[in-house]
Design an enzyme around this catalytic site. Sequence first.
Site, PDB file in Angstrom:
ATOM      1  N   ARG A  56     -61.850  -4.688  47.539  1.00 54.22           N
ATOM      2  CA  ARG A  56     -61.418  -3.781  48.607  1.00 54.22           C
ATOM      3  C   ARG A  56     -62.016  -2.403  48.409  1.00 54.22           C
ATOM      4  NH1 ARG A  56     -55.456  -4.132  49.346  1.00 54.22           N
ATOM      5  NH2 ARG A  56     -56.139  -5.844  50.666  1.00 54.22           N
ATOM      6  N   TYR A  57     -61.903  -1.872  47.205  1.00 57.65           N
ATOM      7  CA  TYR A  57     -62.423  -0.531  46.922  1.00 57.65           C
ATOM      8  C   TYR A  57     -63.819  -0.684  46.325  1.00 57.65           C
ATOM      9  CZ  TYR A  57     -57.457   0.558  47.302  1.00 57.65           C
ATOM     10  OH  TYR A  57     -56.169   0.672  47.737  1.00 57.65           O
ATOM     11  N   ARG A  70     -64.294  -1.359  42.212  1.00 59.91           N
ATOM     12  CA  ARG A  70     -63.420  -2.232  41.415  1.00 59.91           C
ATOM     13  C   ARG A  70     -63.070  -3.508  42.162  1.00 59.91           C
ATOM     14  NH1 ARG A  70     -61.477   2.466  43.154  1.00 59.91           N
ATOM     15  NH2 ARG A  70     -59.383   2.670  44.040  1.00 59.91           N
ATOM     16  N   CYS A  79     -46.248 -17.352  36.853  1.00 66.64           N
ATOM     17  CA  CYS A  79     -45.618 -16.189  36.219  1.00 66.64           C
ATOM     18  C   CYS A  79     -44.480 -16.680  35.341  1.00 66.64           C
ATOM     19  CB  CYS A  79     -45.021 -15.251  37.266  1.00 66.64           C
ATOM     20  SG  CYS A  79     -46.259 -14.381  38.206  1.00 66.64           S
ATOM     21  N   CYS A 100     -40.165 -12.614  40.202  1.00 62.71           N
ATOM     22  CA  CYS A 100     -39.432 -11.386  40.525  1.00 62.71           C
ATOM     23  C   CYS A 100     -39.110 -11.420  42.018  1.00 62.71           C
ATOM     24  CB  CYS A 100     -40.285 -10.168  40.202  1.00 62.71           C
ATOM     25  SG  CYS A 100     -41.071 -10.254  38.587  1.00 62.71           S
ATOM     26  N   CYS A 142     -41.424  -9.649  44.581  1.00 61.65           N
ATOM     27  CA  CYS A 142     -42.870  -9.838  44.383  1.00 61.65           C
ATOM     28  C   CYS A 142     -43.663  -9.731  45.694  1.00 61.65           C
ATOM     29  CB  CYS A 142     -43.114 -11.208  43.758  1.00 61.65           C
ATOM     30  SG  CYS A 142     -44.848 -11.538  43.479  1.00 61.65           S
ATOM     31  N   ARG A 176     -46.545 -11.035  46.092  1.00 68.23           N
ATOM     32  CA  ARG A 176     -47.269 -12.300  46.316  1.00 68.23           C
ATOM     33  C   ARG A 176     -46.303 -13.478  46.378  1.00 68.23           C
ATOM     34  NH1 ARG A 176     -51.376 -10.007  42.284  1.00 68.23           N
ATOM     35  NH2 ARG A 176     -52.552  -8.626  43.652  1.00 68.23           N
ATOM     36  N   ASP A 198     -43.237  -3.197  48.944  1.00 65.71           N
ATOM     37  CA  ASP A 198     -44.055  -3.644  50.083  1.00 65.71           C
ATOM     38  C   ASP A 198     -43.228  -4.425  51.101  1.00 65.71           C
ATOM     39  OD1 ASP A 198     -46.408  -2.571  49.058  1.00 65.71           O
ATOM     40  OD2 ASP A 198     -46.845  -4.373  47.885  1.00 65.71           O
ATOM     41  N   ASP A 247     -48.326   1.364  49.594  1.00 66.11           N
ATOM     42  CA  ASP A 247     -49.531   0.548  49.745  1.00 66.11           C
ATOM     43  C   ASP A 247     -49.548   0.106  51.207  1.00 66.11           C
ATOM     44  OD1 ASP A 247     -51.828  -0.556  48.797  1.00 66.11           O
ATOM     45  OD2 ASP A 247     -50.871  -1.719  47.201  1.00 66.11           O
ATOM     46  N   LYS A 303     -53.710   2.594  49.022  1.00 68.66           N
ATOM     47  CA  LYS A 303     -52.547   3.330  48.513  1.00 68.66           C
ATOM     48  C   LYS A 303     -52.551   4.772  49.026  1.00 68.66           C
ATOM     49  CE  LYS A 303     -52.502   0.728  44.212  1.00 68.66           C
ATOM     50  NZ  LYS A 303     -53.826   0.101  44.368  1.00 68.66           N
TER      51      LYS A 303
END
Length: 454
Positions: free
Chosen positions: A161-162, A165, A174, A178, A181, A183, A342, A379, A386
């Site tokens: 995206r950036y 990176r 995982c 959580c 989350c 995702r 999010d 985000d 962000k």
Amino acid sequence: MKTSVATKGQFTSKSETRPAEINSGNEVEEEPPGKSAIYSDPEEEPPSNRASNRYRFFGHISDSTWNDWRWHFRDRITSVEQLAQFIPILIEEQAQLRLVTMRYPLSVTPYYLSLINPDDLDDPIRKQAIPSILEMTMGSMGVEDPLDEKRDSVVPGLVHRYPDRVLMVLTNICPMLCRHCTRKREWRNSGWVRTSGEIEAMLDYVRQHKVIRDVIISGGDPLTLSTSHLESIISRVRRIRHIEIIRIGTRFPVVLPQRIDNELCTMLSKYNPIWLNTHFNHPHEITPEAEEACDRLLRSGVPVNNQSVLMRGVNDTVETMLRLCQGLLRIKVRPYYLFQCDEVQGTEHLRTPVEVGIKIIEGMRGYTSGLAVPTFVVDLSQGGGKIPLQPDYVLARTKEELLLKNYEGHVFRYRNPREQTHSKLTAVASLLNEPELHFESEGAKDADRVIVRS
Ligand code: SF4
């Protein structure tokens, strides 16, 4: 809200106590984000001295088993029936939670479970680990992939995206699922790990794009891979000459710190610079085990930063965030980001108004070391990136001065230095009658930057 003390195997009968979040019509009781939601009474206990429920829940487990991360991983609590052996859950609530777990599964490590106070329905650790019916009743709000990661996937598992990176998503597995989350959409698929062919395709892309200098290894949680498998990937990333840093995103130091063992740290130390971003959300997570894990990483030359997620009833007060961030500094972990939760389907009940995050930062800035104050960020959906948000300290601004408010609310004038142009400096020189001084502007005649030569 409190319930009576639990013992293993209890809580299968109806009790008068009901979860605070649910009213009789299954509607959410909304709390306005007023000051009372942001400022709370400080809790008295220092986080690192807090006794866990290890001996209450897992007294029969030997120290060597307890310190074996593979045991915790294998013996994760993944069903409502198992959970009800440790945590009081009403019969009718168990039925609701079974429904939730059909869409959003449950997985908690014994270690993280031991941090939950089973007598407190509002326990902040419980809210992160144990499903809530609100994940379904408010499930129409939000979207599956708010950050639009699929759109920016250049090859399967690699998000670019950036400019400089990329994000390598190695697995969807995982140690803990959580409840907040981003995702969560991935939980429906059974556990997968990228194949060697997929990893090679990702590495090829990185090799071909010399603009990339930073590779973020994430998941799921990449530390679910064996240390040797992880090394085979990290070593190949490190061999790419234009890659300056590698970052690992993992919640293991928080939910299963035993994973950060000597074997892992020795391996990581061979491929520095490696940075590790982890995810503490509440001071009760800063345990002696977590501190030891972070210390081991730091001693291996791996700096540890923390990215918290702001959540209703978990860490949405100034006092909790102060205790969290000051506790992190004590264990030498830098509070880096505080994320607005999010807008992911199934997390709406945990989301707070953006103003809560700004008020928290306002309540921290100036009242504790600047190092303890994270950057509050939203985000953006659709992959917008962000956006840092902070209290407005600039009340007014002219070319000549600014009107600034300090952390105590006092207002000050601040003289704004004027731009120093070439013509003005030449005029000053002639006033000084210093003919041997020459002023050269860099670039355009009226450039801001002026070189003085004698
Ligand atoms: S560890 Fe991270 S990716 Fe895994 S469930 Fe928790 S928040 Fe999601």
